[in-house]
Write a protein that holds these residues in place. Structure first.
Motif, PDB file in Angstrom:
ATOM      1  N   TYR A 114      25.641   1.334  -1.976  1.00  0.00           N
ATOM      2  CA  TYR A 114      26.271   2.693  -1.036  1.00  0.00           C
ATOM      3  C   TYR A 114      27.273   3.436  -1.121  1.00  0.00           C
ATOM      4  N   LEU A 115      26.856   4.397  -1.470  1.00  0.00           N
ATOM      5  CA  LEU A 115      27.536   5.758  -1.429  1.00  0.00           C
ATOM      6  C   LEU A 115      27.504   6.762  -0.548  1.00  0.00           C
ATOM      7  N   GLN A 116      29.055   7.390  -0.358  1.00  0.00           N
ATOM      8  CA  GLN A 116      29.111   8.213   0.884  1.00  0.00           C
ATOM      9  C   GLN A 116      30.363   9.181  -0.700  1.00  0.00           C
ATOM     10  N   SER A 117      29.953  10.595   0.279  1.00  0.00           N
ATOM     11  CA  SER A 117      30.915  11.762  -1.169  1.00  0.00           C
ATOM     12  C   SER A 117      31.648  12.796  -0.268  1.00  0.00           C
ATOM     13  N   GLY A 118      32.652  13.012  -0.883  1.00  0.00           N
ATOM     14  CA  GLY A 118      33.987  13.786  -0.060  1.00  0.00           C
ATOM     15  C   GLY A 118      33.301  15.020   0.165  1.00  0.00           C
ATOM     16  N   ASP A 119      34.131  15.713   0.392  1.00  0.00           N
ATOM     17  CA  ASP A 119      33.685  17.588   0.775  1.00  0.00           C
ATOM     18  C   ASP A 119      34.376  18.408  -1.016  1.00  0.00           C
ATOM     19  N   ASN A 120      34.340  18.164  -1.730  1.00  0.00           N
ATOM     20  CA  ASN A 120      34.652  18.398  -3.394  1.00  0.00           C
ATOM     21  C   ASN A 120      33.832  17.449  -4.401  1.00  0.00           C
ATOM     22  N   ALA A 121      33.539  16.286  -4.061  1.00  0.00           N
ATOM     23  CA  ALA A 121      32.769  15.470  -4.533  1.00  0.00           C
ATOM     24  C   ALA A 121      31.661  16.377  -5.720  1.00  0.00           C
ATOM     25  N   LEU A 122      31.561  15.722  -6.951  1.00  0.00           N
ATOM     26  CA  LEU A 122      30.879  15.953  -8.231  1.00  0.00           C
ATOM     27  C   LEU A 122      29.219  15.193  -7.738  1.00  0.00           C
ATOM     28  N   TYR A 123      28.768  15.498  -8.142  1.00  0.00           N
ATOM     29  CA  TYR A 123      27.499  15.325  -8.207  1.00  0.00           C
ATOM     30  C   TYR A 123      26.958  14.692  -9.328  1.00  0.00           C
ATOM     31  N   LEU A 124      26.975  13.050  -9.611  1.00  0.00           N
ATOM     32  CA  LEU A 124      27.115  11.643 -10.370  1.00  0.00           C
ATOM     33  C   LEU A 124      24.801  11.507 -10.543  1.00  0.00           C
ATOM     34  N   ASP A 125      25.472  10.545 -10.925  1.00  0.00           N
ATOM     35  CA  ASP A 125      24.085  10.297 -11.311  1.00  0.00           C
ATOM     36  C   ASP A 125      22.946   8.758 -10.490  1.00  0.00           C
ATOM     37  N   ALA A 126      24.625   8.054  -9.852  1.00  0.00           N
ATOM     38  CA  ALA A 126      24.857   7.133  -9.181  1.00  0.00           C
ATOM     39  C   ALA A 126      23.662   7.403  -7.940  1.00  0.00           C
ATOM     40  N   HIS A 127      23.021   6.578  -7.337  1.00  0.00           N
ATOM     41  CA  HIS A 127      22.623   6.153  -6.172  1.00  0.00           C
ATOM     42  C   HIS A 127      22.491   5.144  -5.296  1.00  0.00           C
ATOM     43  N   PRO A 128      22.519   4.732  -4.779  1.00  0.00           N
ATOM     44  CA  PRO A 128      21.678   3.095  -4.402  1.00  0.00           C
ATOM     45  C   PRO A 128      20.431   2.378  -4.762  1.00  0.00           C
ATOM     46  N   GLY A 129      20.634   1.315  -5.163  1.00  0.00           N
ATOM     47  CA  GLY A 129      19.783   0.472  -6.581  1.00  0.00           C
ATOM     48  C   GLY A 129      20.556   1.167  -7.921  1.00  0.00           C
ATOM     49  N   MET A 130      21.098   1.623  -8.211  1.00  0.00           N
ATOM     50  CA  MET A 130      20.858   1.639  -9.344  1.00  0.00           C
ATOM     51  C   MET A 130      21.850   0.802 -10.254  1.00  0.00           C
ATOM     52  N   ARG A 131      21.373   0.469 -11.043  1.00  0.00           N
ATOM     53  CA  ARG A 131      21.897  -0.396 -12.056  1.00  0.00           C
ATOM     54  C   ARG A 131      22.315   0.125 -13.105  1.00  0.00           C
ATOM     55  N   THR A 132      23.857  -0.809 -13.702  1.00  0.00           N
ATOM     56  CA  THR A 132      24.641  -0.682 -14.134  1.00  0.00           C
ATOM     57  C   THR A 132      25.676  -1.527 -15.010  1.00  0.00           C
ATOM     58  N   TYR A 133      25.573  -1.669 -16.196  1.00  0.00           N
ATOM     59  CA  TYR A 133      26.952  -2.658 -16.898  1.00  0.00           C
ATOM     60  C   TYR A 133      28.391  -2.678 -16.252  1.00  0.00           C
TER      61      TYR A 133
END
Length: 252
Positions: A114-133
């Protein structure tokens, strides 16, 4: 699973679905070239997946079908931490104006739940389901810090310590020192280790007091995430949210 036990046709099916997802739709020829497989073979797989309603065909382009919504909903319903953490993550995003996230672990990798962006949040590549090391993020390092040494070794044995940026920790001894420091201060930090220029503070979620069921974080650009906010205010906010999530998980 040993190499001999792997079912090649199942692997091919999964590779086709994943490639279509990554390309946001593809034709037979494009998929055959991408997967380095005969066009006729790929076409047979695509027809089977379409007939079973896991793909839809629009002109000559195959896309993932809405049937996967039911699969995703089933998985979402299993993620108790996502449901419990959502109000606190939303509040963290609102309080800080930055991106707040929940990470869980599966197959020794991190998966954003789960991710939630605040009013000033940058757009990043992370999204629900994305896998990372796990070693590349504050979220993952927070979880690793709550694992025992054998479990950390298993993660490294599975995936190594690949680099995402020049700041990524790629040495086992250095990582173990970092995990010890995280345990001592109670939270993990990320100084552009997966995405250059991004800083992050994360805390593991350990409702039973041992193995973590996930981690939560707040991340933002180093131009804003710095000084007292980075070193004191943000860790306190994330820790307070983690405490509430742990209590709610314990009694849910």
């Amino acid at each position: 699973m040993g190499q001999k036990s792997r079912i090649k046709s199942a692997e091919t099916t999964l590779q086709i679905l994943e490639t279509i997802r990554e390309l946001d739709g593809a034709g037979v020829g494009e998929l055959a070239a991408e997967l380095d497989r005969p066009t006729s073979t790929v076409h047979n797989y695509l027809q089977t997946l379409e007939q079973n309603e896991y793909l839809v065909k629009e002109d000559d382009t195959y896309r993932i079908s809405l049937r996967f919504l039911a699969v995703g909903k089933h998985i979402e319903n299993r993620l108790t931490i996502r449901e419990i953490a959502t109000p606190e993550i939303d509040e963290l995003a609102a309080q800080t104006g930055e991106l707040a996230s929940v990470l869980v672990e599966e197959h020794n990798k991190g998966i954003y739940a789960y991710l939630q962006s605040g009013d000033n949040a940058l757009y990043l590549d992370a999204h629900p389901g994305m896998r990372t090391y796990l070693h590349q993020t504050a979220l993952g390092k927070a979880m690793l810090s709550a694992f025992d040494e054998d479990r950390v070794d298993a993660v490294i044995d599975d995936h190594g310590l690949p680099s995402a940026t020049s700041n990524t920790i790629t040495d086992r001894d250095e990582l173990m020192q970092e995990l010890a420091a995280i345990r001592e201060r109670g939270y993990a930090i990320d100084r552009g280790e997966r995405v250059s220029g991004i800083r992050c503070v994360a805390v593991p979620i350990t409702p039973s007091g041992d193995d973590p069921c996930g981690a939560i974080s707040v991340s933002g650009p180093r131009s804003r995430v710095k000084g007292e906010f980075f070193e004191e205010e943000l860790p306190q906010l994330v820790q307070e949210a983690a405490d509430i999530i742990e209590i709610n998980l314990r009694f849910s």
